[in-house]
Design a protein around this motif. Sequence first.
Motif, PDB file in Angstrom:
ATOM      1  N   THR A   1       0.842  -1.903 -11.890  1.00 59.57           N
ATOM      2  CA  THR A   1       0.026  -2.966 -12.483  1.00 59.57           C
ATOM      3  C   THR A   1       0.162  -4.255 -11.691  1.00 59.57           C
ATOM      4  O   THR A   1      -0.833  -4.921 -11.380  1.00 59.57           O
ATOM      5  N   LEU A   2       1.395  -4.615 -11.372  1.00 57.21           N
ATOM      6  CA  LEU A   2       1.625  -5.852 -10.612  1.00 57.21           C
ATOM      7  C   LEU A   2       1.044  -5.768  -9.205  1.00 57.21           C
ATOM      8  O   LEU A   2       0.631  -6.790  -8.632  1.00 57.21           O
ATOM      9  N   LEU A   3       1.016  -4.561  -8.625  1.00 52.64           N
ATOM     10  CA  LEU A   3       0.508  -4.390  -7.264  1.00 52.64           C
ATOM     11  C   LEU A   3      -1.016  -4.303  -7.217  1.00 52.64           C
ATOM     12  O   LEU A   3      -1.603  -4.350  -6.134  1.00 52.64           O
ATOM     13  N   ALA A   4      -1.649  -4.163  -8.379  1.00 53.38           N
ATOM     14  CA  ALA A   4      -3.110  -4.035  -8.420  1.00 53.38           C
ATOM     15  C   ALA A   4      -3.774  -5.351  -8.042  1.00 53.38           C
ATOM     16  O   ALA A   4      -3.206  -6.439  -8.221  1.00 53.38           O
ATOM     17  N   ASP A   5      -5.009  -5.261  -7.507  1.00 53.27           N
ATOM     18  CA  ASP A   5      -5.753  -6.465  -7.138  1.00 53.27           C
ATOM     19  C   ASP A   5      -6.018  -7.343  -8.353  1.00 53.27           C
ATOM     20  O   ASP A   5      -5.971  -8.566  -8.273  1.00 53.27           O
TER      21      ASP A   5
ATOM     22  N   PRO B   1      -4.463  -7.283 -12.031  1.00 52.52           N
ATOM     23  CA  PRO B   1      -3.556  -6.643 -12.992  1.00 52.52           C
ATOM     24  C   PRO B   1      -4.114  -6.569 -14.416  1.00 52.52           C
ATOM     25  O   PRO B   1      -3.815  -5.632 -15.144  1.00 52.52           O
ATOM     26  N   GLN B   2      -4.935  -7.565 -14.813  1.00 58.54           N
ATOM     27  CA  GLN B   2      -5.428  -7.588 -16.193  1.00 58.54           C
ATOM     28  C   GLN B   2      -6.352  -6.415 -16.502  1.00 58.54           C
ATOM     29  O   GLN B   2      -6.432  -5.951 -17.639  1.00 58.54           O
ATOM     30  N   THR B   3      -7.072  -5.931 -15.504  1.00 63.39           N
ATOM     31  CA  THR B   3      -8.020  -4.821 -15.731  1.00 63.39           C
ATOM     32  C   THR B   3      -7.515  -3.506 -15.152  1.00 63.39           C
ATOM     33  O   THR B   3      -8.256  -2.526 -15.125  1.00 63.39           O
ATOM     34  N   SER B   4      -6.277  -3.476 -14.704  1.00 62.52           N
ATOM     35  CA  SER B   4      -5.741  -2.266 -14.088  1.00 62.52           C
ATOM     36  C   SER B   4      -5.592  -1.152 -15.123  1.00 62.52           C
ATOM     37  O   SER B   4      -5.108  -1.390 -16.245  1.00 62.52           O
ATOM     38  N   PRO B   5      -5.990   0.080 -14.790  1.00 67.38           N
ATOM     39  CA  PRO B   5      -5.790   1.204 -15.719  1.00 67.38           C
ATOM     40  C   PRO B   5      -4.305   1.483 -15.963  1.00 67.38           C
ATOM     41  O   PRO B   5      -3.940   2.028 -17.009  1.00 67.38           O
ATOM     42  N   TYR B   6      -3.455   1.098 -15.011  1.00 61.52           N
ATOM     43  CA  TYR B   6      -2.024   1.304 -15.195  1.00 61.52           C
ATOM     44  C   TYR B   6      -1.483   0.389 -16.296  1.00 61.52           C
ATOM     45  O   TYR B   6      -0.562   0.766 -17.026  1.00 61.52           O
TER      46      TYR B   6
ATOM     47  N   GLN C   1       0.827  -1.211   0.000  1.00 63.68           N
ATOM     48  CA  GLN C   1       0.000   0.000   0.000  1.00 63.68           C
ATOM     49  C   GLN C   1       0.859   1.258   0.000  1.00 63.68           C
ATOM     50  O   GLN C   1       0.570   2.224  -0.718  1.00 63.68           O
ATOM     51  N   ASN C   2       1.910   1.259   0.801  1.00 64.02           N
ATOM     52  CA  ASN C   2       2.818   2.410   0.803  1.00 64.02           C
ATOM     53  C   ASN C   2       3.533   2.544  -0.544  1.00 64.02           C
ATOM     54  O   ASN C   2       3.781   3.657  -1.020  1.00 64.02           O
ATOM     55  N   ALA C   3       3.859   1.413  -1.164  1.00 59.59           N
ATOM     56  CA  ALA C   3       4.498   1.455  -2.476  1.00 59.59           C
ATOM     57  C   ALA C   3       3.552   2.063  -3.511  1.00 59.59           C
ATOM     58  O   ALA C   3       3.956   2.906  -4.327  1.00 59.59           O
ATOM     59  N   ILE C   4       2.288   1.641  -3.469  1.00 61.08           N
ATOM     60  CA  ILE C   4       1.306   2.160  -4.421  1.00 61.08           C
ATOM     61  C   ILE C   4       1.147   3.670  -4.265  1.00 61.08           C
ATOM     62  O   ILE C   4       1.187   4.421  -5.250  1.00 61.08           O
ATOM     63  N   SER C   5       0.959   4.133  -3.029  1.00 62.18           N
ATOM     64  CA  SER C   5       0.760   5.569  -2.812  1.00 62.18           C
ATOM     65  C   SER C   5       1.993   6.373  -3.220  1.00 62.18           C
ATOM     66  O   SER C   5       1.884   7.481  -3.750  1.00 62.18           O
ATOM     67  N   THR C   6       3.184   5.810  -3.004  1.00 57.20           N
ATOM     68  CA  THR C   6       4.418   6.515  -3.371  1.00 57.20           C
ATOM     69  C   THR C   6       4.558   6.625  -4.886  1.00 57.20           C
ATOM     70  O   THR C   6       4.897   7.692  -5.418  1.00 57.20           O
TER      71      THR C   6
END
Length: 727
Positions: free
Chosen positions: A598-602, A604-609, A571-576
Amino acid sequence: MRKLSVFIILLLITAACSQFSNAPTSKAWHNMNALFNSLIIARDNMKQADKELFAKRDENYSALMPILLPIDTNKTQAVATNLKEVIEKTSLIAERHSNSKYLAEAYILLGKARLMKGDFVNAIEVFKYLNTTTKSENGRQQALIWLMRAYTEQRDYETALKVAEVIRTLDLNKQNTRDFYQAKAYIHQRRGEFATSAAIAEEALKLMSKNEQTARVHYAVAQMYDIINQPAKALPHYLAVLKNRPNYDMEFYSQMNALLDQAAVRRGSAAGIQENFRKMLTDRKNADLKDKIYFTMGSLEAKKGNYNKAIEYYNASLRNSGGNSLQNAYTYLELAEIHYNQLQKYEKASAYYDSTLTALPKNSSDFERISKRASSLSDFVKYQRVLVLEDSLQALAAMNPAALDKTLEKIILQKEEDTRKAKELAELAAKKNSNVAVDLLSDKDPTFKRWELYDPLVVAKNKSDFQQLWGNRPLEDDWRRKEKQTGSISFRTERVTNTPADGSNAPQKTAPIAQAQSSTGLSMQELESRKKELYARIPVSPEKLVASQRKQEEAYYQLGKIYNFQFNEPQNAISTFQTLLSRFPNTIHEAEALYLLTLLADNPQTSPYRASLLSKYPASTYARQLLRGNVSITSDTESKANVVYAQAFNLYSNESYQSALKMAEDGLITYTGTSIEDKFAMLRIFLLAKTGQKEVYQQALNEFVQGYPSSNLMTKAKELLAVLNKK
């Protein structure tokens, strides 16, 4: 005739005494010679060596107790003479008395002596030879048990366990059963399989008599149950230590650990446990052990979640250590773990981890883990300070000249005041009686302060302050010269956006604050000189402001990776990473940040990143990593890839660089996962150089080195990168 008869009789006697004879007289003669000329001497020397090594062992009761004493060739040097005698005497039995009934025992002693000397190869050969040749069932069992121990000392645990499986099929006597259980428990303990090790060691304890070695095994079993969080099973073993003739230190630690487990299983009230600690603190026999008592009290409070109280007790342990560097190492480690895991105060945790490493032996099982954690925290703190510092510098740059001048003056005078107070406290601590009375339970002494050079937090803070003011200066003459590369400063200020009409940020010289100056003793000239040095670090020009922002950009990028890969805090990685992309939309790290998000998303296949990465950087290594798992490679795909690559290369040869670049990038995306993917990537690099896209060219080279470590083109990529870096 008489002489011939005598000669024949002597010849018959000699033949009867041959070591290759099975005659009763031969065996009796060789048994007597093997026993009295060699074996008794070898036994006594081995017994003396074992006794001396056990008596002079170094036990660390704060760390996990090994069930068996590990082989340490440095320590066996003290008994080298005994081991040499064992090897010589047992070798004589093997050479001259091969039909003796003591041969198996001689080989066991020979192998054990070689093992203790660290000669693992020859020791293993001895035990293997005895296992395959001896007719003594007891000798074979002992050979296999010692063979298992030899493999364990070599850290070849898999082979050791295979030997254990063979031993399990044998009908062991009581002594060999005990030794087998101890050796097998030792293997599992070394492998970190504490539940299995403790269960096997408990079986060994049933066959052991009361002595100090038995007390050690009880202590080790209790510790392992504590590690797997089963205090109810650990407590009886700590209590059993006291009944098995332990030395005083082991008895002391067992009592303290038993108090911890009693609290955990609610067998004693908190008041009763605290009273026991009070008695231990006031016991004159424990005068040199107060640091351990306070350490245990801190551990008890930490287990209850009272971290502030635990920190008080750990600090009391440090004050009462009397220079016990090993105990200090574990105390610093507990302080570091609390600040890192529970309080998440990474700067303090970093200082405590550094202090741990200065006192912890390098052969400690935790040394590598702590080193990595300390290195990660050091980097984390460094980049966090960059963010705070550059924000402060940019805030100062936005001030009007009058406000800026006053702020710089306050910073300098406050620093002088802090230095003066710290010096006074240090002098007070130096004069203070080291045996000051401290409340035994609360450990509160408002006048106590450790000498600064013994306080890791003060040392770390002062070192940081120096580097922020002066930078990393080498120890040399004229290190304070203005021409030297300056470091950075640390301060806090409110952002002010008021600027003069002419846009000038030049500081206005104002009279220093008289009261503050008199308290610090700074002259006006020195004050103005320091203000000038600080002002030189403020990004007042567009170029300096861009450089300051670049430092922040890099800091956010590095912090995000540390959160993700080293701290395991997604979570800290995502926010950073999100902050990095929002504050610096044109960052050079955008592709990697999008990939990691993308890899950190719940999902990844549908992640906007993911969509953003594939849209903006379709030819990047990160985009291809996302696509690689979704591409089906066939012989037809490989064939088409080779055709497209040949066409792109022909365009490159004919200097149609733009067309070739587009075809190479399309091919790189379309034929991701094929055997010539690295060729597409390298051709793209050549074309980026030809089309003058310097930044993209450098990024592509770096991505190639990271993405294709086994490529045949790696040498060429490194050469290009080296030339680029040199330029």
